[in-house]
Design a protein around this motif. Structure first.
Motif, short mmCIF file in Angstrom:
data_model
loop_
_atom_site.label_atom_id
_atom_site.label_comp_id
_atom_site.label_asym_id
_atom_site.label_seq_id
_atom_site.Cartn_x
_atom_site.Cartn_y
_atom_site.Cartn_z
N PRO A 148 -29.50 39.06 90.92
CA PRO A 148 -28.29 39.16 90.12
C PRO A 148 -27.92 37.88 89.36
O PRO A 148 -27.03 37.91 88.51
N VAL A 149 -28.58 36.76 89.71
CA VAL A 149 -28.25 35.47 89.09
C VAL A 149 -29.55 34.74 88.78
O VAL A 149 -30.62 35.11 89.26
N ASP A 150 -29.44 33.68 87.97
CA ASP A 150 -30.62 32.85 87.68
C ASP A 150 -31.05 32.12 88.96
O ASP A 150 -30.22 31.49 89.64
N GLY A 192 -43.93 43.12 104.76
CA GLY A 192 -42.88 42.18 104.40
C GLY A 192 -43.36 41.15 103.41
O GLY A 192 -44.45 40.59 103.57
N LEU A 193 -42.56 40.91 102.39
CA LEU A 193 -42.86 39.86 101.41
C LEU A 193 -41.55 39.12 101.17
O LEU A 193 -40.63 39.65 100.55
N HIS A 194 -41.45 37.90 101.69
CA HIS A 194 -40.22 37.12 101.64
C HIS A 194 -40.31 36.10 100.51
O HIS A 194 -41.15 35.20 100.55
N VAL A 195 -39.46 36.26 99.50
CA VAL A 195 -39.44 35.35 98.36
C VAL A 195 -38.32 34.33 98.61
O VAL A 195 -37.16 34.69 98.78
N GLN A 196 -38.68 33.05 98.64
CA GLN A 196 -37.72 31.98 98.91
C GLN A 196 -37.22 31.45 97.57
O GLN A 196 -38.00 30.94 96.76
N VAL A 197 -35.91 31.56 97.36
CA VAL A 197 -35.33 31.18 96.08
C VAL A 197 -34.13 30.26 96.30
O VAL A 197 -33.56 30.20 97.39
N MET A 198 -33.74 29.56 95.24
CA MET A 198 -32.51 28.78 95.20
C MET A 198 -31.79 29.12 93.91
O MET A 198 -32.42 29.15 92.84
N PRO A 199 -30.48 29.42 93.97
CA PRO A 199 -29.75 29.68 92.72
C PRO A 199 -29.73 28.44 91.84
O PRO A 199 -29.61 27.32 92.33
N VAL A 200 -29.86 28.65 90.54
CA VAL A 200 -29.85 27.53 89.59
C VAL A 200 -28.48 26.86 89.59
O VAL A 200 -28.38 25.63 89.52
#
Length: 361
Positions: free
Chosen positions: A247-249, A343-351
């Motif tokens: 939902p966000v960058d 399972g496929l875990h995508v590790q993200v950080m909001p911009v």
């Protein structure tokens, strides 16, 4: 370690490198660029093939490189704190896989920030994988120092600190995303243990490396997957899919795939709002014995509206050499290694830090 060693095995070396069995690095080249890649390039594989076919000639001994040196002790140097299971845990010779949690007081007299950690099993034959959690309220300890657990560690809030599988390097957190440990927090280890055919014991340790700088960003796990798995015996191409639209960058910094013995092919893709497709990961020959956590060499920029997709393919036929059942049997989702998972875990950080709450929701 010597020319004679290699020359006697030149044919085998050419075969296992040509088939990308060795070195053990599962991602397909050109489908995501990761830190610490252990794979060989096509040119390197061709060199080994030509060397073997040419009779394995020896190069100039004066140009021989020094033998590799492997670090003794902790790979990141002296830790700030080392914690260990209070007592060895016994596993019977036979029976089902064991999932067990262990609550370990850290004795923190002030808040700390973890920049890196390293897990070390005492018995590598026994430990299939480990997950590390922070328990700020001491809930796990009230269950006892050790208790059976699977999936979640059995307490909330549970903050994941990372995991370990054979071959993994120490976990180093992305810049600015160090993990806070509040004063009084306990460490909880969740171990997946395989019976080996004889009685065994395990007493794992974890090394913690701290920094005095509080985090400015938050690492968020986006889990793609499904527990709706029902693979008939003989099915060679059973597929599981999932998708999620961010939902966000965000910046994708890493990815963690998971399945068991029957999985053969794993695909992870990001479809951007303009239709551009970026590979997150492709493993064309999954091996349960060589799970890993992959960190991108450069974070992937994924704008709001990007659709994350996964597709896993399973082979439950007798032709699959890794099938643990002979003859094949119907396999569903479950915790034992002879069950299956996706399972496929995508590790993200909001911009933008202000978008964190929306992403967590």
């Amino acid at each position: 370690l010597s020319y004679d060693d290699a020359a006697r095995r030149s044919g085998v070396i050419a075969a296992v490198t040509g088939g990308r069995v060795m070195p053990p690095w599962k991602p397909q080249p050109g489908h995501g660029k990761f830190q610490g890649e252990r794979g060989l390039t096509a040119a390197e594989i061709a060199t080994l093939r030509e060397w073997a076919a040419g009779g394995a000639p020896e190069g100039n001994p004066a140009e021989r490189p020094p033998l590799p040196r492997f670090a003794e002790g902790w790979r990141l140097g002296e830790p700030d704190q080392i914690v260990r299971m209070p007592a060895p845990f016994a596993v019977a010779a036979e029976g089902e896989d064991v999932y067990q949690c262990f609550a370990i007081p850290l004795g923190l007299d002030r808040d700390r920030y973890v920049r890196a950690l390293e897990f070390r099993p005492s018995n590598r034959r026994l430990v299939h994988h480990a997950l590390v959690f922070a328990d700020p309220a001491g809930v796990a300890r009230r269950k006892g120092t050790s208790y059976p657990c699977f999936g979640a560690p059995g307490f909330l809030p549970a903050r994941g600190l990372g995991g370990w599988t054979p071959g993994m390097p120490p976990i180093t957190l992305p810049e600015g995303a160090q993990l806070p440990l509040a004063k009084g927090t306990d460490l909880v280890l969740q171990l997946h243990l395989h019976p080996t055919g004889k009685p065994e014991q395990e007493q794992s340790s974890v090394a913690l490396y701290f920094t005095g700088t509080p985090p400015t960003r938050r690492l968020v796990d986006i889990p793609l997957g499904s527990n709706r798995i029902d693979i008939p015996p003989g099915e060679r191409a059973y597929q599981v899919r999932d998708r999620f639209t961010v939902p966000v960058d965000v910046e994708a910094v890493g990815i963690i795939p998971h399945a068991h013995y029957l999985c053969k092919d794993m695909k992870g893709l990001a479809v951007l709002p303009d239709g551009t497709r970026k590979w997150l990961l492709w493993i064309a020959d999954w091996d349960f014995a060589w799970q890993d956590q992959y960190r991108y060499e450069t974070p992937l920029q994924l704008p709001a509206g990007t659709r994350l997709e996964m597709e896993f393919t399973y082979d439950n036929s007798a032709a699959n050499p890794r099938n643990p059942s002979h003859p094949p049997r119907r396999v569903g989702w479950g915790p034992d290694s002879t069950d299956e998972m996706a399972g496929l875990h995508v590790q993200v950080m909001p911009v933008r830090s202000r978008d964190l709450e929306e992403l967590l929701r």
